[in-house]
Design a protein around this motif. Structure first.
Motif, PDB file in Angstrom:
ATOM      1  N   MET A  86      44.507 -12.605  38.947  1.00 46.66           N
ATOM      2  CA  MET A  86      43.248 -12.267  39.550  1.00 46.66           C
ATOM      3  C   MET A  86      43.109 -12.255  40.977  1.00 46.66           C
ATOM      4  O   MET A  86      42.584 -11.540  41.349  1.00 46.66           O
ATOM      5  CB  MET A  86      42.146 -13.366  39.044  1.00 46.66           C
ATOM      6  CG  MET A  86      41.500 -13.222  37.529  1.00 46.66           C
ATOM      7  SD  MET A  86      40.774 -11.682  37.274  1.00 46.66           S
ATOM      8  CE  MET A  86      39.121 -11.862  38.098  1.00 46.66           C
ATOM      9  N   PRO A 120      39.485 -15.685  33.156  1.00 45.54           N
ATOM     10  CA  PRO A 120      40.091 -15.100  34.500  1.00 45.54           C
ATOM     11  C   PRO A 120      40.839 -16.210  35.183  1.00 45.54           C
ATOM     12  O   PRO A 120      40.502 -17.409  35.409  1.00 45.54           O
ATOM     13  CB  PRO A 120      39.058 -14.694  35.462  1.00 45.54           C
ATOM     14  CG  PRO A 120      37.734 -15.006  34.720  1.00 45.54           C
ATOM     15  CD  PRO A 120      37.988 -15.632  33.518  1.00 45.54           C
ATOM     16  N   THR A 121      42.117 -16.048  35.729  1.00 47.38           N
ATOM     17  CA  THR A 121      43.074 -17.075  36.357  1.00 47.38           C
ATOM     18  C   THR A 121      43.721 -16.548  37.200  1.00 47.38           C
ATOM     19  O   THR A 121      44.179 -15.384  37.299  1.00 47.38           O
ATOM     20  CB  THR A 121      43.931 -17.958  35.253  1.00 47.38           C
ATOM     21  OG1 THR A 121      44.745 -16.782  34.717  1.00 47.38           O
ATOM     22  CG2 THR A 121      43.219 -18.838  34.285  1.00 47.38           C
ATOM     23  N   SER A 122      44.324 -17.379  38.332  1.00 50.65           N
ATOM     24  CA  SER A 122      45.372 -17.062  39.096  1.00 50.65           C
ATOM     25  C   SER A 122      46.194 -17.966  38.937  1.00 50.65           C
ATOM     26  O   SER A 122      45.848 -19.310  38.955  1.00 50.65           O
ATOM     27  CB  SER A 122      44.676 -17.040  40.553  1.00 50.65           C
ATOM     28  OG  SER A 122      43.906 -15.784  40.794  1.00 50.65           O
ATOM     29  N   GLU A 154      37.109  -6.658  42.245  1.00 51.60           N
ATOM     30  CA  GLU A 154      36.438  -7.052  41.207  1.00 51.60           C
ATOM     31  C   GLU A 154      36.025  -5.906  39.972  1.00 51.60           C
ATOM     32  O   GLU A 154      36.059  -6.168  39.027  1.00 51.60           O
ATOM     33  CB  GLU A 154      34.834  -7.311  41.658  1.00 51.60           C
ATOM     34  CG  GLU A 154      34.505  -8.691  41.999  1.00 51.60           C
ATOM     35  CD  GLU A 154      33.083  -8.724  42.605  1.00 51.60           C
ATOM     36  OE1 GLU A 154      32.248  -8.180  42.154  1.00 51.60           O
ATOM     37  OE2 GLU A 154      33.350  -9.471  43.609  1.00 51.60           O
ATOM     38  N   ALA A 211      38.937  -6.079  37.801  1.00 51.68           N
ATOM     39  CA  ALA A 211      38.830  -7.103  36.818  1.00 51.68           C
ATOM     40  C   ALA A 211      37.837  -6.834  35.686  1.00 51.68           C
ATOM     41  O   ALA A 211      38.072  -7.100  34.586  1.00 51.68           O
ATOM     42  CB  ALA A 211      38.445  -8.473  37.473  1.00 51.68           C
ATOM     43  N   GLY A 232      46.654  -9.102  34.679  1.00 48.97           N
ATOM     44  CA  GLY A 232      45.809  -8.261  35.028  1.00 48.97           C
ATOM     45  C   GLY A 232      46.171  -7.081  35.683  1.00 48.97           C
ATOM     46  O   GLY A 232      45.508  -5.812  35.476  1.00 48.97           O
ATOM     47  N   THR A 270      38.833  -6.509  31.802  1.00 48.66           N
ATOM     48  CA  THR A 270      38.127  -7.546  30.715  1.00 48.66           C
ATOM     49  C   THR A 270      37.298  -6.662  29.631  1.00 48.66           C
ATOM     50  O   THR A 270      37.411  -7.017  28.583  1.00 48.66           O
ATOM     51  CB  THR A 270      36.741  -8.289  31.656  1.00 48.66           C
ATOM     52  OG1 THR A 270      37.495  -9.016  32.661  1.00 48.66           O
ATOM     53  CG2 THR A 270      36.370  -9.047  30.668  1.00 48.66           C
ATOM     54  N   ILE A 295      37.963 -14.761  27.045  1.00 46.19           N
ATOM     55  CA  ILE A 295      38.659 -14.380  28.249  1.00 46.19           C
ATOM     56  C   ILE A 295      38.431 -15.057  29.314  1.00 46.19           C
ATOM     57  O   ILE A 295      37.303 -15.301  29.834  1.00 46.19           O
ATOM     58  CB  ILE A 295      38.263 -13.071  28.321  1.00 46.19           C
ATOM     59  CG1 ILE A 295      38.502 -12.072  26.991  1.00 46.19           C
ATOM     60  CG2 ILE A 295      39.177 -12.250  29.395  1.00 46.19           C
ATOM     61  CD1 ILE A 295      38.015 -10.585  27.096  1.00 46.19           C
ATOM     62  N   LEU A 315      43.111 -13.903  31.746  1.00 48.55           N
ATOM     63  CA  LEU A 315      43.416 -12.885  32.392  1.00 48.55           C
ATOM     64  C   LEU A 315      43.901 -13.016  33.818  1.00 48.55           C
ATOM     65  O   LEU A 315      43.175 -13.589  34.534  1.00 48.55           O
ATOM     66  CB  LEU A 315      41.938 -12.010  32.514  1.00 48.55           C
ATOM     67  CG  LEU A 315      42.010 -10.801  33.370  1.00 48.55           C
ATOM     68  CD1 LEU A 315      42.955  -9.733  33.296  1.00 48.55           C
ATOM     69  CD2 LEU A 315      40.399  -9.969  33.444  1.00 48.55           C
ATOM     70  N   ASN A 316      45.230 -13.261  33.954  1.00 40.09           N
ATOM     71  CA  ASN A 316      45.791 -13.749  34.943  1.00 40.09           C
ATOM     72  C   ASN A 316      46.095 -12.552  36.145  1.00 40.09           C
ATOM     73  O   ASN A 316      45.989 -11.686  35.929  1.00 40.09           O
ATOM     74  CB  ASN A 316      47.237 -14.265  34.300  1.00 40.09           C
ATOM     75  CG  ASN A 316      47.921 -15.323  35.430  1.00 40.09           C
ATOM     76  OD1 ASN A 316      47.056 -16.142  36.198  1.00 40.09           O
ATOM     77  ND2 ASN A 316      49.185 -15.284  35.518  1.00 40.09           N
TER      78      ASN A 316
END
Ligand SMILES: Nc1nc2c(ncn2[C@@H]2O[C@H](COP(=O)(O)OP(=O)(O)OP(=O)(O)O)[C@@H](O)[C@H]2O)c(=O)[nH]1
Length: 541
Positions: free
Chosen positions: A218, A244-246, A223, A226, A184, A230, A242, A215-216
């Motif tokens: 995060m 969002p991940t950590s 915000e 992100a 990201g 996106t 899509i 979407l790593n």
């Protein structure tokens, strides 16, 4: 094999189930149904192993994802194939292997060093899969899932088409889906990196060809950042989910066993076998994963009732394609750009670009003329949506698609002659458009289509046809009857509307195309020329 590589001539585009005798649409549909039936029967016998391809730019979090997957409780017995450059492969896989002990289900690691899946080690890759899963192998039947991690610099297109069609494996494996992990923090810059001759870079190709985009990182984004990233990803590929991940932590039900490329097999596929008789924990985990996936997908798409796969599958397809089309159309309207990027930084960049073009124009240099398409946006990888209400002539549609996905000049030339014989020269339309534009003094590049997805209203058939193309391959699979589909789609539409989503409507052909140099107006016209009404008009003119 029907794939592209640096060291091979570009092959002809090949329908996965070719109709060599070019039957009339009605016959073509029956032919397909028969072929689907026989393939499905084989699928029950062989239970092909799903393969998920994990792509993503350098350092995005691919290995982190693989490590996460093999350590989760999911019930799959996973083989992992790593394609890494350089000498650190052993270290990386050994590290992951040591970690997996407790909860992973027998992951097997196969290393493909010193080469890239997208070119030099394609053969080695196929051998590795045969060795693992093919009939007679000591590993046959031991794995029920394969993860393939590509190098950060790989273009996934060639390996996707290799997996989608691999007859040598006799359906021992089947491409299930393509996951792109993006960093990201850095993806905007990576997507902007220029390549010689203005070619699409690997980051763009990976995003464009993905079914799921993680979407790593995060945890490193605000915000606003992100949302901006996106928007940028959505503008390139509206058809992908899509997430969002950590640290690549994702609900695996959204990632595995998606069935994105085996439409023909899904109806007949049996549940995955248990590891051993009486292994209830294993069987329960598989059931739970599948159930969760189904419920989430249905909840997301407003498909509430339990339907047979023959209806559910095209209904899901309809929901996916409609959502992708809505996102692509919404994106286009959201800014002055064709790419529809919602990244504020990107918009700023594009504003500058417009100003430059206008300045050039007013100073007499070649710039952006009134009503002229913007070339920088045209060159960006993006999604566009097309729709047409008139029924399509299948052979005309095929000829058009084949013309689009053969982008090599020599192949385009061969195809032009073949398609002119088959379908009235539609295949040459894109090329002719370029020629006409060049004659008019406009600089227009040939459309480069990477991915297509759609639902077709085919003349002479009451069934909705699911269509998709990846790179140089395409497939058309007849689905449920439109009437049946509409009955359920109405319920789904109501649920989707209640959930604030856009639902599919009407007996319409709807398509999404992902690629570069996509001239929406021209492509819409070309699609309309595939309609029966257009041909009737030609006949009476
Ligand atoms: N802060 C943060 N770091 C992450 C996250 N995901 C991965 N990392 C770190 O990013 C680095 C690269 O992660 P990898 O999983 O090795 O990435 P990769 O895509 O496999 O990298 P290559 O194999 O070099 O292409 C590692 O140090 C990870 O620990 C995340 O979500 N947040």
């Amino acid at each position: 094999m029907n794939t592209l590589s640096d060291d091979e001539d570009l092959p002809l585009a090949v329908p996965l189930c070719p109709d060599s005798e070019k039957p009339a649409p009605e016959t073509a549909a029956s032919h397909k149904e028969a072929a689907a039936q026989s393939q499905s029967t084989a699928a029950v016998r062989h239970a092909p192993v799903p393969v998920t391809l994990i792509t993503g730019y350098l350092g995005a979090g691919k290995t982190t994802l693989v490590r996460y997957i093999v350590n989760e409780r999911h019930g799959f017995r996973i083989a992992v194939i790593l394609n890494e450059y350089g000498g650190e492969t052993g270290l990386e896989s050994a590290f992951v292997q040591n970690e997996q002990g407790g909860r992973a289900d027998v992951p097997q690691w196969v290393e493909l060093a010193n080469g890239c899946l997208c070119c030099s080690v394609k053969a080695e890759f196929v051998q590795a899969l045969e060795g693992l899963l093919g009939t007679g192998s000591e590993h046959a039947g031991k794995f029920d899932y394969v993860l393939v991690e590509t190098t950060g610099l790989a273009n996934p297109g060639p390996i996707m088409s290799e997996l989608w069609t691999d007859e040598e494996l006799e359906a021992a494996v089947v491409l299930d889906g393509v996951v792109a992990v993006v960093d990201g923090r850095n993806v905007a810059r990576q997507l902007d990196e220029a390549r010689p001759g203005g070619a699409a870079n690997e980051a763009q190709l990976q995003v464009a060809l993905a079914d799921v985009i993680l979407l790593n990182k995060m945890d490193l984004l605000s915000e606003d950042q992100a949302a901006a990233v996106t928007g940028q990803l959505r503008a390139i590929n509206s058809a992908a989910a899509i997430i969002p991940t950590s640290h690549s932590k994702v609900d695996l039900a959204r990632l595995l066993n998606r069935g994105a490329y085996h439409l023909r097999l899904l109806e007949q596929m049996q549940p995955l076998p248990a590891t051993a008789a009486g292994d209830e924990a294993y069987a329960a985990a598989v059931d739970q994963t599948k159930q969760q996936q189904q419920q989430q997908q249905q909840a997301a798409d407003g498909i509430t009732s339990a339907l047979p796969p023959a209806v559910q599958q095209p209904l899901q397809w309809l929901a996916d394609v409609s959502a992708a089309a809505a996102a692509a159309t919404g994106g286009t309207a959201s800014s002055c750009t064709a790419s529809g990027c919602s990244n504020p930084a990107h918009q700023h960049h594009e504003q500058q670009h417009h100003q430059q073009q206008q300045q050039q124009h007013s100073s007499g240099q070649a710039g952006l003329g009134p009503g002229e398409p913007c070339r920088a946006h045209d060159a960006a990888v993006r999604t566009i949506a097309l729709r047409v209400a008139q029924p399509l002539l299948l052979e005309r549609f095929r000829a058009w698609v084949e013309g689009l996905i053969w982008d090599h000049p020599a192949a385009a030339k061969d195809h032009k002659a073949a398609a002119a014989a088959a379908g009235g020269g539609l295949a040459a339309a894109a090329e002719d458009g370029v020629t006409a534009a060049a004659a008019a003094g406009r600089e227009v590049a040939r459309a480069e289509v990477l991915r297509m997805k759609g639902l077709l209203n085919v003349a002479g058939s009451s069934r909705a046809h699911m269509f998709q193309a990846v790179y140089d391959l395409y497939d058309i699979v007849p689905g449920a009857d439109w009437q049946v589909l509409h009955k359920h789609a109405a319920a789904a539409a109501a649920a989707a509307a209640a959930a604030g989503q856009q639902a599919g409507d009407g007996v319409l052909t709807r398509l999404v195309l992902i690629g570069r140099h996509l001239d929406q107006q021209q492509l819409q016209q070309q699609l309309e020329q595939c309609c029966a009404a257009c041909v009737d008009g030609e006949a009476t003119a």
